[in-house]
Structures are given as structure tokens and as C-alpha cells.
Enzyme design. Structure first.
Site, mmCIF file in Angstrom:
data_model
loop_
_atom_site.group_PDB
_atom_site.id
_atom_site.type_symbol
_atom_site.label_atom_id
_atom_site.label_comp_id
_atom_site.label_asym_id
_atom_site.label_seq_id
_atom_site.Cartn_x
_atom_site.Cartn_y
_atom_site.Cartn_z
ATOM 1 N N ARG A 28 -0.462 -2.729 10.801
ATOM 2 C CA ARG A 28 -0.965 -3.424 12.000
ATOM 3 C C ARG A 28 -1.318 -4.885 11.717
ATOM 4 O O ARG A 28 -1.417 -5.680 12.641
ATOM 5 C CB ARG A 28 -2.181 -2.690 12.540
ATOM 6 C CG ARG A 28 -1.825 -1.369 13.210
ATOM 7 C CD ARG A 28 -3.035 -0.802 13.950
ATOM 8 N NE ARG A 28 -2.628 0.171 14.939
ATOM 9 C CZ ARG A 28 -2.488 1.465 14.704
ATOM 10 N NH1 ARG A 28 -2.741 1.934 13.518
ATOM 11 N NH2 ARG A 28 -2.100 2.275 15.669
ATOM 12 N N GLY A 50 0.844 -1.207 0.000
ATOM 13 C CA GLY A 50 0.000 0.000 0.000
ATOM 14 C C GLY A 50 0.871 1.247 0.000
ATOM 15 O O GLY A 50 0.675 2.165 -0.809
ATOM 16 N N HIS A 51 1.853 1.278 0.898
ATOM 17 C CA HIS A 51 2.783 2.420 0.931
ATOM 18 C C HIS A 51 3.529 2.539 -0.401
ATOM 19 O O HIS A 51 3.709 3.627 -0.932
ATOM 20 C CB HIS A 51 3.832 2.231 2.042
ATOM 21 C CG HIS A 51 3.284 2.182 3.436
ATOM 22 N ND1 HIS A 51 3.323 1.045 4.202
ATOM 23 C CD2 HIS A 51 2.708 3.127 4.209
ATOM 24 C CE1 HIS A 51 2.796 1.290 5.388
ATOM 25 N NE2 HIS A 51 2.411 2.548 5.421
HETATM 26 P P1 AMP Z 1 0.972 4.878 7.824
HETATM 27 O O1 AMP Z 1 2.393 4.438 7.721
HETATM 28 O O2 AMP Z 1 0.038 3.833 8.280
HETATM 29 O O3 AMP Z 1 0.836 6.188 8.563
HETATM 30 O O4 AMP Z 1 0.516 5.180 6.331
HETATM 31 C C1 AMP Z 1 1.221 6.062 5.507
HETATM 32 C C2 AMP Z 1 0.400 6.361 4.288
HETATM 33 O O5 AMP Z 1 0.130 5.145 3.581
HETATM 34 C C3 AMP Z 1 -0.963 6.971 4.641
HETATM 35 O O6 AMP Z 1 -1.287 7.987 3.706
HETATM 36 C C4 AMP Z 1 -1.890 5.800 4.525
HETATM 37 O O7 AMP Z 1 -3.233 6.139 4.242
HETATM 38 C C5 AMP Z 1 -1.264 5.042 3.364
HETATM 39 N N1 AMP Z 1 -1.690 3.642 3.377
HETATM 40 C C6 AMP Z 1 -1.727 2.806 4.434
HETATM 41 N N2 AMP Z 1 -2.248 1.616 4.074
HETATM 42 C C7 AMP Z 1 -2.558 1.712 2.760
HETATM 43 C C8 AMP Z 1 -3.148 0.822 1.807
HETATM 44 N N3 AMP Z 1 -3.536 -0.409 2.146
HETATM 45 N N4 AMP Z 1 -3.317 1.253 0.549
HETATM 46 C C9 AMP Z 1 -2.941 2.508 0.176
HETATM 47 N N5 AMP Z 1 -2.383 3.402 1.031
HETATM 48 C C10 AMP Z 1 -2.201 3.011 2.303
#
Ligand code: AMP
Length: 283
Positions: free
Chosen positions: A191, A36-37
Site C-alpha cells: 500500500r 518484505g515478501h
Molecule cells: P500481502 O501480499 O500484503 O498479503 O502479504 C503477504 C505476506 O507478506 C504476509 O504474510 C505479510 O505479513 C508479509 N509481509 C507484508 N509486508 C511485510 C514486511 N514489511 N515484512 C515482512 N513480511 C511482510
């Protein structure tokens, strides 16, 4: 890929690139990277000459110390993934680089109603912390485009509001990228690696109940759709914080649908001791 730990050094390097008229895409993260990232990195690479990713587990956005302490850290793997996916710059700061004046007397952002509903209700102070870190990172990176995942839908709306509040909405383009999912539909999340085998199997129910809402949505009273989803999740062992159907922009709850208003179904629920969130646009 160039790695910076000091805000000043990153700032100076990026300033030099500006003279070459290079545009910058920025992907803020808390690490424990997954596909996703990486999809956000990919989108940024397609639209900008320089892609900057930050990894910073932001202490001010965790309302529970335990959640902060248990947040997964996989920094060596993250660096490898960023490098092999063509990210240009990684910003990996210590807390004092992001918060040089400390975190004791934070600026308050007037976010309006959206701050205290849904995630805001269950994680008091969370969005003030998100705004603090994003504001600070944007001042350091000064990107042309900011890439966020729809996975954190309310966060996207909050940051859109933040950009207005700090007068950056005309200089930074907000790009909201689709949620990447596992094969069975579970939204990818850092998570997820804390789920055991049985919890992992059940975790997919969140995505399933959101799809059912999307499929069954009809004009009229839509309250029962939410209640059915909550019941289904509870049957599978979840503790449900909310299943909500809301306006796509204000995120205010909608109970009777006129058939036209754009809606999003959102859910937060805990399985084992892992709290998961997800959402789907319904129409
Ligand atoms: P985090 O590291 O969880 O703070 O996420 C960093 C960025 O990645 C944020 O903009 C999230 O919305 C995005 N993100 C997290 N999970 C996904 C996913 N499954 N698909 C697309 N973007 C994601």
C-alpha cells in the site's frame, strides 16, 4: 521458476515432488511484491527444497469494494522479482481455481474473540475471508512450512488458530518472519506505493509512535501511552483507527501492565486515503 494457473496441475506437480521427499515452504501473497515478501521467500528457500509463492488478490477479505479495486497489481515485475530471487513455483490462479464452489455460502471459522477486535472491528468479515483463502491454498499446496510476516500480526494469530481448527497444526509449521522496514522505519507494504510524497514522509510516524511505546513502557497504568500515540498521529494528519497495547497471543487489550506479560503495540491509521498497519513487540 514454474508458473501454474490451475490448482489441479500444481497439485499434481507437487505430489510428484513429495515422492522425492522434498519439503515445501509456502509464501501466500497478494502481489505488488517488495523486499518484505522477498524476505519470506528467502527464509523458505533456506529451510526447504521447494518454495511455492502464490499471488492472489483475494476478493473475500476486502470489506470495501474500493480497496479491492485499488489494490496495486504489478504482476510482470513480481514474476521478475520471484524468478531473480530463486522462487521455484508461482501459483497465479483465477478466482474459480481458489473457490471452485464459489464464495456465496462460505464455511464459518470459529475464531473466537480475536476475530472481532482490532482489524476485525474495523474490517468486519476480513478474517473469515483470510481463513477461506488460506484454507483453500493450503489444501492445494499442502506445505510443510507456512511463512507469514509479523507485519500482519493479528493475521498470524488468526492463521495459527485456523491451523488448529482445520487440523493442520501438526503437519504445517507456522513461521512468523520479522517485519522488513524502509530506512526511516516505515514498515514495507504494497500500500505504500499509493502514498504521495508528503504522505510518505508522514507515514513514518506510525513506526515512531510504536517505538516510543516500546521505550516508555513501564509496569502500571499504560493507557496514557496509547493516548499520547493517538494524539501524535492525529497531529500529523492521520485518522487513527486504533493504537493498542495487547497480549501477544490473545491480542486482548492491556491497560495495567504487571511488568511480565508479553505485549505487542499495534496501530492502524489512515493518511490521505491509504490505511496503514504496523506493530512492535514491546518486551
Ligand atoms: P500481502 O501480499 O500484503 O498479503 O502479504 C503477504 C505476506 O507478506 C504476509 O504474510 C505479510 O505479513 C508479509 N509481509 C507484508 N509486508 C511485510 C514486511 N514489511 N515484512 C515482512 N513480511 C511482510
Amino acid at each position: 521458476m514454474i508458473l501454474f494457473k490451475k490448482a489441479g496441475e500444481l497439485h499434481n506437480w507437487l505430489d510428484a515432488q513429495r515422492e522425492k521427499n522434498h519439503t515445501k515452504g509456502f509464501v501466500p501473497t497478494m502481489g505488488a511484491l517488495h523486499d518484505g515478501h522477498l524476505s519470506l521467500i528467502d527464509s523458505s528457500k533456506k529451510e526447504n527444497e521447494i518454495t511455492v509463492c502464490s499471488i492472489f488478490v483475494n476478493p473475500t477479505q476486502f470489506n470495501q469494494k474500493e480497496d479491492f479495486e485499488n489494490y496495486p497489481v504489478t504482476i510482470e515485475k513480481d514474476i521478475y522479482l520471484l524468478e531473480s530471487n530463486g522462487c521455484d513455483v508461482l501459483f497465479l490462479p483465477f478466482v474459480n481455481e481458489v473457490y471452485p464452489h464459489g464464495t456465496e455460502n462460505p464455511r464459518q471459522y470459529d475464531l473466537g474473540k480475536i476475530e472481532n477486535i482490532l482489524e476485525g472491528k474495523y474490517r468486519p468479515g476480513h478474517f473469515q475471508g483470510v481463513c477461506m483463502v488460506v484454507h483453500s491454498l493450503l489444501e492445494i499446496v499442502k506445505p510443510d512450512r507456512l511463512y507469514l510476516g509479523q507485519k500482519d500480526y493479528q493475521q498470524c494469530m488468526v492463521i495459527a488458530k485456523l491451523l488448529e481448527l482445520i487440523n493442520m497444526n501438526s503437519t504445517i509449521e507456522l513461521k512468523i518472519c520479522p517485519t522488513l522496514r524502509e530506512k526511516d522505519g516505515l514498515a514495507m507494504s504494497s500500500r505504500n506505493m499509493r502514498l504521495n510524497e508528503e504522505e510518505r514522509k508522514k507515514a513514518v510516524e506510525i513506526s515512531k509512535v510504536l517505538s516510543i511505546i516500546k521505550k516508555d513502557l513501564l509496569p502500571g497504568d499504560i493507557e496514557s501511552l496509547k493516548q499520547n500515540a493517538i494524539r501524535e498521529l492525529e497531529k500529523n494528519g492521520f485518522i487513527v483507527d486504533y493504537v493498542e497495547i495487547a497480549d501477544v497471543e490473545t491480542l486482548e487489550s492491556v491497560n495495567k501492565w504487571d511488568g511480565k506479560q508479553k505485549l505487542v503495540a499495534l496501530c492502524a491509521a489512515t493518511i490521505g486515503n491509504v490505511r496503514l498497519i504496523d506493530n512492535k513487540l514491546t518486551n
